[in-house]
Write an enzyme that holds these catalytic residues in place. Structure first.
Site, short mmCIF file in Angstrom:
data_model
loop_
_atom_site.label_atom_id
_atom_site.label_comp_id
_atom_site.label_asym_id
_atom_site.label_seq_id
_atom_site.Cartn_x
_atom_site.Cartn_y
_atom_site.Cartn_z
N GLU A 102 0.80 -1.28 -0.04
CA GLU A 102 -0.17 0.16 0.04
C GLU A 102 0.86 1.31 -0.04
O GLU A 102 1.93 1.36 0.69
CB GLU A 102 -0.82 -0.07 1.28
N GLU A 106 -3.07 10.23 3.17
CA GLU A 106 -4.31 10.67 3.92
C GLU A 106 -4.42 12.09 4.39
O GLU A 106 -3.33 12.54 4.67
CB GLU A 106 -4.46 9.63 4.99
N HIS A 119 -0.77 13.07 5.62
CA HIS A 119 -0.26 11.83 6.34
C HIS A 119 0.29 10.71 5.15
O HIS A 119 -0.63 10.35 4.17
CB HIS A 119 -1.48 11.12 7.30
N THR A 120 1.46 10.47 5.00
CA THR A 120 1.70 9.30 4.00
C THR A 120 2.25 8.16 4.69
O THR A 120 2.75 8.25 5.83
CB THR A 120 3.10 9.96 3.34
N ASN A 121 2.20 7.04 4.03
CA ASN A 121 2.63 5.80 4.48
C ASN A 121 3.03 4.81 3.59
O ASN A 121 2.33 5.02 2.38
CB ASN A 121 1.73 5.41 5.52
N ASP A 129 3.74 1.22 9.27
CA ASP A 129 4.32 1.92 10.27
C ASP A 129 5.59 2.95 9.76
O ASP A 129 6.46 2.97 10.36
CB ASP A 129 5.03 1.13 11.42
N ARG A 130 5.40 3.42 8.52
CA ARG A 130 6.61 4.21 7.87
C ARG A 130 5.96 5.46 7.66
O ARG A 130 5.98 6.14 6.36
CB ARG A 130 6.63 3.52 6.75
N GLU A 131 5.35 6.29 8.71
CA GLU A 131 4.40 7.42 8.52
C GLU A 131 5.71 8.80 8.52
O GLU A 131 6.60 8.80 9.21
CB GLU A 131 3.66 7.68 9.88
N ASP A 195 -11.99 9.71 16.06
CA ASP A 195 -11.52 9.24 17.34
C ASP A 195 -10.06 9.11 17.29
O ASP A 195 -9.36 8.93 18.40
CB ASP A 195 -11.80 7.60 17.17
N GLY A 200 -5.54 13.84 17.78
CA GLY A 200 -5.55 12.64 18.28
C GLY A 200 -6.90 12.23 18.80
O GLY A 200 -7.08 11.46 19.82
#
EC number: 2.4.1.207
Length: 289
Positions: A102, A106, A119-121, A129-131, A195, A200
Site C-alpha cells: 500500500e 491521507e 499523512h503518508t505511509n 508504520d512508515r509514517e 476517534d 488525536g
C-alpha cells in the site's frame, strides 16, 4: 551557467513534469467504479469530475477498474472546506490480503482556519508504520491541487503539485520489504475518523456542517497494468528522453524535497526516538536525498 540560464532550466524542468502529469486526463466513467456510500459518490460533468461525500450515516469511496504494477499516478483533489475536523480523505494504491502492499496519501481534516495534515505511509507485505506527515504550503480547499505517486522498482516518490515531498527508497539489500510484486488498484474514500484524525481524537466531527464533500478531476495513469502491460508514456520515462524527469529526481528536485521536509514536515518516523529507542528502522539510513 549564469542566473538567467539556470532559471530557464528550472522552469523548463517544472514544465516538463507538469505536462507529463496533466496532459492525458482520463474519464472517470472509464477508469473507476463507485464502490460504497450509496449515492454519496458521484461522477459528473461528462466523466471529467468525481465527488465523494460524508454525512452522519455513511461516507463513500471508489476504486480503479485496473490494477497497476509500477507507474506514475496523478490526481487533482479539492478537499473538504470549512470545519473538516474528524474527516479523512484517503487516496492510495493498495493490493489485497494480509500481506498487502500500500502507498498512502491521507488528508486529515481540521477546524476552520487550521491546516490539514497530509499523512503518508508505505506498506510492504502487510507491514506499514512508515509514517511521514506534512502541513501544506497552500489551502487545499480553495482550488484543485495535484497529488502524485511515482512507483518504480528503485523507489516511491510522493509529489504535491509536482514538488517531491517524500522518497521511499528500495532497501531490500538491508532486509526491508519493498512493494514490487503485487499489482495495486487506486482507491479513495471520505470517511469519519474523529476517534483519532484531529488532535488525536480530541476534536470531533461537527455533523451540523455535513455533508462534507471532496472533489476529484485530472486523473492520469502513465503506468504498467496487470492486464495489458506498460503504457508507452511510462516506458519512455525510463529511457534517456526528456520525460525521464517525470519519474526521477534531478538536482533541482532534490533541493525542493529538502525544502519541503525542512519547513513543512511535522512528523517523521525515522526521527522518532521515543518510538524507536533501540535504533531506527534500517531503511531510514537510505531516506536522505
Amino acid at each position: 551557467m549564469g542566473p538567467s540560464s539556470s532559471l530557464t532550466t528550472i522552469v523548463a524542468t517544472v514544465l516538463l513534469v507538469t505536462l507529463f502529469g496533466s496532459a492525458y486526463a482520463s474519464n472517470f466513467f472509464d477508469e473507476f467504479d463507485l464502490t460504497w456510500g450509496d449515492h454519496r459518490g458521484k461522477i459528473f460533468n461528462g466523466g471529467n469530475m468525481l465527488s465523494l461525500s460524508l454525512d452522519q450515516v455513511s461516507g463513500s469511496g471508489f476504486k480503479s477498474k485496473k490494477e497497476y504494477l509500477f507507474g506514475r499516478i496523478d490526481m487533482q483533489l479539492k478537499l473538504v472546506a470549512g470545519n473538516s475536523a474528524g474527516t479523512v480523505t484517503a487516496y492510495y494504491l493498495s493490493s489485497q490480503g494480509a500481506t498487502h502492499d500500500e502507498i498512502d496519501f491521507e488528508f486529515l481534516g481540521n477546524e476552520t482556519g487550521k491546516p490539514y495534515v497530509l499523512h503518508t505511509n508505505v506498506f510492504a507485505q502487510g507491514k506499514g508504520d512508515r509514517e511521514q506527515q506534512f502541513y501544506l504550503w497552500f489551502d487545499p480547499t480553495k482550488n484543485f491541487h495535484t497529488y502524485s505517486i511515482v512507483w518504480r522498482p528503485q523507489h516511491i516518490i510522493f509529489l504535491v503539485d509536482n514538488l517531491p515531498i517524500r522518497v521511499f527508497n528500495n532497501a531490500e539489500k538491508l532486509g526491508v520489504p519493498f512493494p514490487k510484486s503485487q499489482p495495486m488498484r487506486i482507491y479513495s474514500s471520505l470517511w469519519n475518523a474523529d476517534d483519532w484524525a484531529t488532535r488525536g481524537g480530541l476534536v470531533k466531527t461537527d455533523w451540523s456542517k455535513a455533508p462534507f464533500t471532496a472533489y476529484y478531476r485530472g486523473f492520469n495513469a502513465a503506468a504498467c497494468t496487470a492486464s495489458s502491460g506498460c503504457d508507452p508514456k511510462f516506458k519512455s520515462s525510463f529511457g534517456d528522453g526528456k520525460l525521464q524527469v517525470a519519474t526521477e529526481l534531478n538536482a533541482y528536485g532534490r533541493r525542493r524535497l529538502r525544502w519541503v521536509q525542512k519547513y513543512f514536515m511535522i512528523y517523521n518516523y525515522c526521527s522518532d526516538l521515543k518510538r524507536f529507542p533501540r535504533g531506527f528502522p534500517p531503511e531510514c539510513k537510505k531516506s536522505r536525498v
